[in-house]
Scaffold this motif. Structure first.
Motif, PDB file in Angstrom:
ATOM      1  N   LEU A  16       0.819  -1.206   0.000  1.00 57.68           N
ATOM      2  CA  LEU A  16       0.000   0.000   0.000  1.00 57.68           C
ATOM      3  C   LEU A  16       0.857   1.262   0.000  1.00 57.68           C
ATOM      4  CD1 LEU A  16      -2.904  -0.967   2.410  1.00 57.68           C
ATOM      5  CD2 LEU A  16      -3.046  -0.551  -0.036  1.00 57.68           C
ATOM      6  N   ASN A  20       1.614   3.457  -4.362  1.00 56.40           N
ATOM      7  CA  ASN A  20       1.178   4.824  -4.661  1.00 56.40           C
ATOM      8  C   ASN A  20       2.293   5.690  -5.237  1.00 56.40           C
ATOM      9  OD1 ASN A  20      -1.537   4.594  -3.727  1.00 56.40           O
ATOM     10  ND2 ASN A  20      -0.722   4.482  -1.674  1.00 56.40           N
ATOM     11  N   LEU A  30      -5.254   2.730  -8.819  1.00 58.33           N
ATOM     12  CA  LEU A  30      -4.701   2.910  -7.479  1.00 58.33           C
ATOM     13  C   LEU A  30      -5.811   3.088  -6.455  1.00 58.33           C
ATOM     14  CD1 LEU A  30      -1.575   5.170  -7.920  1.00 58.33           C
ATOM     15  CD2 LEU A  30      -1.655   2.838  -7.096  1.00 58.33           C
ATOM     16  N   ASN A  33      -7.362  -0.285  -6.022  1.00 58.97           N
ATOM     17  CA  ASN A  33      -6.420  -1.134  -5.306  1.00 58.97           C
ATOM     18  C   ASN A  33      -6.437  -0.829  -3.809  1.00 58.97           C
ATOM     19  OD1 ASN A  33      -3.944  -2.865  -4.989  1.00 58.97           O
ATOM     20  ND2 ASN A  33      -3.044  -0.891  -4.477  1.00 58.97           N
ATOM     21  N   ASN A  34      -6.325   0.452  -3.447  1.00 55.77           N
ATOM     22  CA  ASN A  34      -6.302   0.829  -2.043  1.00 55.77           C
ATOM     23  C   ASN A  34      -7.617   0.498  -1.348  1.00 55.77           C
ATOM     24  OD1 ASN A  34      -3.731   1.759  -2.421  1.00 55.77           O
ATOM     25  ND2 ASN A  34      -4.307   3.910  -2.509  1.00 55.77           N
ATOM     26  N   THR A  35      -8.731   0.689  -2.039  1.00 55.12           N
ATOM     27  CA  THR A  35     -10.029   0.385  -1.455  1.00 55.12           C
ATOM     28  C   THR A  35     -10.192  -1.110  -1.213  1.00 55.12           C
ATOM     29  OG1 THR A  35     -10.966   2.302  -2.580  1.00 55.12           O
ATOM     30  CG2 THR A  35     -12.517   0.654  -1.762  1.00 55.12           C
ATOM     31  N   GLY A  38      -7.778  -2.360   1.486  1.00 55.80           N
ATOM     32  CA  GLY A  38      -8.248  -1.876   2.778  1.00 55.80           C
ATOM     33  C   GLY A  38      -9.429  -2.684   3.311  1.00 55.80           C
TER      34      GLY A  38
END
Length: 60
Positions: A16, A20, A30, A33-35, A38
């Motif tokens: 993570l 980025n 991105l 991906n982060n969502t 998470g």
């Protein structure tokens, strides 16, 4: 002692953090991906905390 639980957090946290800043994914991916990562981490932690009652510090 490092358990699998800790190693997974180190690997996912590094992904993570570095995903980025490296041109690996386009900006739209991105966010996705982060969502997704998470949500997976939140479910994984909730499972260990509530379902398995597996925490490092236990109250007396």
């Amino acid at each position: 002692m490092m358990t699998t639980f800790h190693w997974i957090h180190i690997i996912v946290g590094a992904w993570l953090a570095f995903a980025n800043f490296m041109p690996i994914l386009p900006s739209g991916l991105l966010l996705l991906n982060n969502t997704v990562i998470g949500i997976i981490v939140a479910i994984y932690n909730a499972y260990f905390l509530f379902a398995k009652n597996n925490t490092d510090i236990k109250s007396d």
